[in-house]
Design a protein around this motif. Structure first.
Motif, PDB file in Angstrom:
ATOM      1  N   VAL A 244     -19.782  -5.055   3.758  1.00  0.00           N
ATOM      2  CA  VAL A 244     -19.602  -3.933   2.829  1.00  0.00           C
ATOM      3  C   VAL A 244     -20.804  -3.002   2.972  1.00  0.00           C
ATOM      4  CG1 VAL A 244     -19.354  -3.262   0.405  1.00  0.00           C
ATOM      5  CG2 VAL A 244     -18.339  -5.404   1.217  1.00  0.00           C
ATOM      6  N   THR A 245     -20.531  -1.715   3.084  1.00  0.00           N
ATOM      7  CA  THR A 245     -21.606  -0.731   3.224  1.00  0.00           C
ATOM      8  C   THR A 245     -21.539   0.242   2.036  1.00  0.00           C
ATOM      9  OG1 THR A 245     -20.214   0.822   4.414  1.00  0.00           O
ATOM     10  CG2 THR A 245     -21.411  -0.788   5.759  1.00  0.00           C
ATOM     11  N   VAL A 246     -22.536   1.113   1.952  1.00  0.00           N
ATOM     12  CA  VAL A 246     -22.536   2.128   0.890  1.00  0.00           C
ATOM     13  C   VAL A 246     -21.293   3.025   0.997  1.00  0.00           C
ATOM     14  CG1 VAL A 246     -23.756   4.226   0.169  1.00  0.00           C
ATOM     15  CG2 VAL A 246     -24.973   2.042   0.318  1.00  0.00           C
ATOM     16  N   PRO A 247     -20.936   3.531   2.202  1.00  0.00           N
ATOM     17  CA  PRO A 247     -19.695   4.323   2.296  1.00  0.00           C
ATOM     18  C   PRO A 247     -18.449   3.526   1.867  1.00  0.00           C
ATOM     19  CG  PRO A 247     -21.047   4.684   4.236  1.00  0.00           C
ATOM     20  CD  PRO A 247     -21.720   3.594   3.453  1.00  0.00           C
ATOM     21  N   THR A 248     -18.438   2.200   2.163  1.00  0.00           N
ATOM     22  CA  THR A 248     -17.281   1.397   1.717  1.00  0.00           C
ATOM     23  C   THR A 248     -17.177   1.463   0.198  1.00  0.00           C
ATOM     24  OG1 THR A 248     -18.079  -0.266   3.327  1.00  0.00           O
ATOM     25  CG2 THR A 248     -16.143  -0.847   2.033  1.00  0.00           C
ATOM     26  N   VAL A 249     -18.313   1.278  -0.487  1.00  0.00           N
ATOM     27  CA  VAL A 249     -18.302   1.265  -1.961  1.00  0.00           C
ATOM     28  C   VAL A 249     -17.835   2.623  -2.484  1.00  0.00           C
ATOM     29  CG1 VAL A 249     -19.782   1.087  -4.011  1.00  0.00           C
ATOM     30  CG2 VAL A 249     -20.078  -0.527  -2.129  1.00  0.00           C
ATOM     31  N   LYS A 250     -18.350   3.701  -1.887  1.00  0.00           N
ATOM     32  CA  LYS A 250     -17.951   5.055  -2.346  1.00  0.00           C
ATOM     33  C   LYS A 250     -16.441   5.254  -2.181  1.00  0.00           C
ATOM     34  CE  LYS A 250     -21.381   8.322  -1.031  1.00  0.00           C
ATOM     35  NZ  LYS A 250     -22.264   8.875  -0.158  1.00  0.00           N
ATOM     36  N   SER A 251     -15.917   4.729  -1.081  1.00  0.00           N
ATOM     37  CA  SER A 251     -14.484   4.955  -0.797  1.00  0.00           C
ATOM     38  C   SER A 251     -13.579   4.147  -1.727  1.00  0.00           C
ATOM     39  CB  SER A 251     -14.172   4.601   0.659  1.00  0.00           C
ATOM     40  OG  SER A 251     -14.199   3.194   0.799  1.00  0.00           O
TER      41      SER A 251
ATOM     42  N   GLN B 227     -29.756  -3.469   1.002  1.00  0.00           N
ATOM     43  CA  GLN B 227     -29.282  -2.221   1.635  1.00  0.00           C
ATOM     44  C   GLN B 227     -29.385  -1.037   0.684  1.00  0.00           C
ATOM     45  OE1 GLN B 227     -26.705  -5.040   2.084  1.00  0.00           O
ATOM     46  NE2 GLN B 227     -28.180  -5.559   3.673  1.00  0.00           N
ATOM     47  N   ALA B 228     -29.762  -1.301  -0.570  1.00  0.00           N
ATOM     48  CA  ALA B 228     -29.864  -0.231  -1.570  1.00  0.00           C
ATOM     49  C   ALA B 228     -30.727  -0.739  -2.717  1.00  0.00           C
ATOM     50  CB  ALA B 228     -28.469   0.128  -2.095  1.00  0.00           C
ATOM     51  N   VAL B 229     -31.135   0.181  -3.593  1.00  0.00           N
ATOM     52  CA  VAL B 229     -31.892  -0.231  -4.789  1.00  0.00           C
ATOM     53  C   VAL B 229     -31.192   0.322  -6.029  1.00  0.00           C
ATOM     54  CG1 VAL B 229     -34.128  -0.359  -3.610  1.00  0.00           C
ATOM     55  CG2 VAL B 229     -33.444   1.792  -4.708  1.00  0.00           C
ATOM     56  N   LYS B 230     -31.491  -0.287  -7.168  1.00  0.00           N
ATOM     57  CA  LYS B 230     -30.988   0.228  -8.444  1.00  0.00           C
ATOM     58  C   LYS B 230     -32.175   0.583  -9.319  1.00  0.00           C
ATOM     59  CE  LYS B 230     -29.166  -2.503 -11.812  1.00  0.00           C
ATOM     60  NZ  LYS B 230     -30.100  -2.238 -12.915  1.00  0.00           N
ATOM     61  N   ILE B 231     -32.102   1.735  -9.997  1.00  0.00           N
ATOM     62  CA  ILE B 231     -33.136   2.038 -10.983  1.00  0.00           C
ATOM     63  C   ILE B 231     -32.465   2.432 -12.301  1.00  0.00           C
ATOM     64  CG2 ILE B 231     -34.743   2.746  -9.147  1.00  0.00           C
ATOM     65  CD1 ILE B 231     -34.662   5.512 -10.101  1.00  0.00           C
ATOM     66  N   GLU B 232     -33.164   2.188 -13.391  1.00  0.00           N
ATOM     67  CA  GLU B 232     -32.597   2.427 -14.731  1.00  0.00           C
ATOM     68  C   GLU B 232     -32.952   3.827 -15.228  1.00  0.00           C
ATOM     69  OE1 GLU B 232     -33.741  -0.632 -17.511  1.00  0.00           O
ATOM     70  OE2 GLU B 232     -32.872  -2.236 -16.291  1.00  0.00           O
ATOM     71  N   GLY B 233     -32.003   4.448 -15.927  1.00  0.00           N
ATOM     72  CA  GLY B 233     -32.277   5.712 -16.629  1.00  0.00           C
ATOM     73  C   GLY B 233     -31.884   6.938 -15.839  1.00  0.00           C
ATOM     74  N   GLY B 234     -31.707   8.040 -16.572  1.00  0.00           N
ATOM     75  CA  GLY B 234     -31.263   9.262 -15.894  1.00  0.00           C
ATOM     76  C   GLY B 234     -31.906  10.524 -16.444  1.00  0.00           C
TER      77      GLY B 234
ATOM     78  N   GLU C  22     -34.044   7.778   2.897  1.00  0.00           N
ATOM     79  CA  GLU C  22     -32.852   7.123   3.472  1.00  0.00           C
ATOM     80  C   GLU C  22     -32.530   5.799   2.793  1.00  0.00           C
ATOM     81  OE1 GLU C  22     -31.529   9.174   5.306  1.00  0.00           O
ATOM     82  OE2 GLU C  22     -33.175  10.371   6.068  1.00  0.00           O
ATOM     83  N   ILE C  23     -32.861   5.713   1.521  1.00  0.00           N
ATOM     84  CA  ILE C  23     -32.556   4.477   0.779  1.00  0.00           C
ATOM     85  C   ILE C  23     -31.497   4.792  -0.282  1.00  0.00           C
ATOM     86  CG2 ILE C  23     -33.493   2.659  -0.728  1.00  0.00           C
ATOM     87  CD1 ILE C  23     -36.256   3.236   0.602  1.00  0.00           C
ATOM     88  N   PRO C  24     -30.298   4.221  -0.164  1.00  0.00           N
ATOM     89  CA  PRO C  24     -29.254   4.482  -1.165  1.00  0.00           C
ATOM     90  C   PRO C  24     -29.661   3.956  -2.548  1.00  0.00           C
ATOM     91  CG  PRO C  24     -28.343   3.451   0.807  1.00  0.00           C
ATOM     92  CD  PRO C  24     -29.824   3.341   0.917  1.00  0.00           C
ATOM     93  N   VAL C  25     -29.282   4.733  -3.570  1.00  0.00           N
ATOM     94  CA  VAL C  25     -29.673   4.374  -4.945  1.00  0.00           C
ATOM     95  C   VAL C  25     -28.436   4.189  -5.820  1.00  0.00           C
ATOM     96  CG1 VAL C  25     -30.985   5.076  -6.998  1.00  0.00           C
ATOM     97  CG2 VAL C  25     -31.823   5.716  -4.722  1.00  0.00           C
ATOM     98  N   MET C  26     -28.449   3.092  -6.584  1.00  0.00           N
ATOM     99  CA  MET C  26     -27.445   2.852  -7.626  1.00  0.00           C
ATOM    100  C   MET C  26     -28.111   3.252  -8.953  1.00  0.00           C
ATOM    101  SD  MET C  26     -25.808  -0.874  -8.633  1.00  0.00           S
ATOM    102  CE  MET C  26     -24.445  -0.885  -7.477  1.00  0.00           C
ATOM    103  N   GLY C  27     -27.415   4.078  -9.745  1.00  0.00           N
ATOM    104  CA  GLY C  27     -27.956   4.470 -11.050  1.00  0.00           C
ATOM    105  C   GLY C  27     -27.584   3.446 -12.110  1.00  0.00           C
TER     106      GLY C  27
ATOM    107  N   CYS D  89     -26.527   9.397  -6.247  1.00  0.00           N
ATOM    108  CA  CYS D  89     -26.372   7.942  -6.404  1.00  0.00           C
ATOM    109  C   CYS D  89     -25.007   7.526  -5.858  1.00  0.00           C
ATOM    110  CB  CYS D  89     -26.462   7.550  -7.882  1.00  0.00           C
ATOM    111  SG  CYS D  89     -28.149   7.589  -8.489  1.00  0.00           S
ATOM    112  N   PHE D  90     -24.946   6.399  -5.160  1.00  0.00           N
ATOM    113  CA  PHE D  90     -23.663   5.992  -4.556  1.00  0.00           C
ATOM    114  C   PHE D  90     -22.782   5.240  -5.539  1.00  0.00           C
ATOM    115  CE2 PHE D  90     -23.862   1.396  -3.809  1.00  0.00           C
ATOM    116  CZ  PHE D  90     -25.213   1.138  -3.984  1.00  0.00           C
ATOM    117  N   SER D  91     -23.364   4.821  -6.663  1.00  0.00           N
ATOM    118  CA  SER D  91     -22.589   4.194  -7.741  1.00  0.00           C
ATOM    119  C   SER D  91     -23.488   4.171  -8.978  1.00  0.00           C
ATOM    120  CB  SER D  91     -22.125   2.785  -7.367  1.00  0.00           C
ATOM    121  OG  SER D  91     -23.252   1.982  -7.130  1.00  0.00           O
TER     122      SER D  91
END
Ligand code: KIV
Length: 292
Positions: A7-14, A112-119, A134-139, A179-181
């Motif tokens: 599973v990649t970041v583009p897979t999750v987006k799709s 393959q990605a990181v998550k950070i809290e808050g917006g 070049e590091i994908p981020v999950m919000g 953010c990718f998710s």
């Protein structure tokens, strides 16, 4: 056997609006292997490990060293799922430069990605800088456990229209930043549904109702291995903690009664009586009695 594709970041987006996303936390090699082989799309090495693995009352004591240690262990057990490393408290709060460097450590550890809290506005700049490296981020919006002292506990967020609108703005800002998710934690279902509708990134809910694009639960909660907190959104799929304790009690009884190990099937023996004689001489070895 045919291995499923990674599973990649583009897979999750799709997967948005096409397929529900199944995400779980894992913190070490065995839990990662279980979650991955069961077919999870995303594995989060969550800073919840501070509570469910390390025994702290919240996530605030978790360090980068803790997170990297656990991320490495998870990465060794995963062949299929996308691994997301959860950036701990104070790893992305001091400066943008330090945040990017810390995010990079997760990638080097196998995420393959990181998550950070808050917006809030400042957080958006940090997200953009991490993405720039070049590091994908999950919000993550709603209840953000690293803000526990500010919000005064692990409580439902976005209950009134003003708060809900603020959370919606944060989610939209994270989406627009790239953010990718986005994780939506402990918010009313109505708000989660509206955010899910308005953002292009898939939303992953935890205590955010059934309309999100995916769901996440903490491994130890799902399996009944952690009982210090029991929020209503956790569904316990097994009482593994009870079973593990019963197994340990059984083992201890067997040790104390002499039923473990079995003298034949679970023991090794010298191959010839000749060798045995050389070792024992005239000594007589008296076995411990069995107790029922
Ligand atoms: O740390 C964690 O496990 C999390 C999830 C609950 C989303 O942040």
């Amino acid at each position: 056997m045919n291995q499923p594709k990674r599973v990649t970041v583009p897979t999750v987006k799709s997967m948005k609006r096409a397929q529900r996303i199944g995400m779980l936390t894992a913190y070490d090699y065995p839990s990662a292997k279980i979650v991955d082989s069961a077919g999870a799309d995303i594995i989060l090495v969550g800073d919840s490990l501070g509570m469910v693995v390390l025994g702290y009352p919240d996530t605030l004591s978790v360090t980068m060293d803790d997170m990297i240690h656990h991320t490495r262990a998870v990465a060794r057990g995963v062949a299929h799922a996308l691994i997301v490393g959860d950036m701990p408290y104070m790893s992305y709060h001091v400066s943008i430069e330090e945040s990017v460097r810390n995010a990079g450590q997760f990638i080097r550890a196998g995420a393959q990605a990181v998550k950070i809290e808050g917006g809030k506005a400042q957080r958006i700049k940090t997200v953009e800088a991490i993405l720039d490296a070049e590091i994908p981020v999950m919000g993550h919006v709603g209840l953000t456990p690293q803000s526990v002292n500010v919000v005064g506990g692990f409580k439902l967020q976005g209950k009134n229209a003003d708060d809900a609108r603020r959370l919606m703005d944060e989610a939209i800002a994270l989406d627009q930043a790239g953010c990718f998710s986005i994780v939506l934690e402990c918010v009313p279902s109505e708000l989660a549904a509206l955010i899910t509708e308005r953002v292009s990134a898939p939303t992953i809910g935890i205590g955010a109702g059934p309309t999100c694009d995916g769901q996440v639960l903490v491994f130890h909660d799902l399996l009944g291995l952690y009982d210090a907190l029991a929020p209503k959104f956790v569904r316990k799929y097994a009482d593994t903690g009870k079973e593990m304790r019963a197994a340990v009690e059984h083992y201890l009884q067997d040790v104390r009664s002499g039923r473990f190990p079995d003298g034949n099937t679970e023991s090794f023996h010298m191959s010839t009586t000749e060798e045995l004689k050389k070792l024992y001489g005239d000594a007589v070895v008296v076995p411990m009695p069995k107790v029922n």
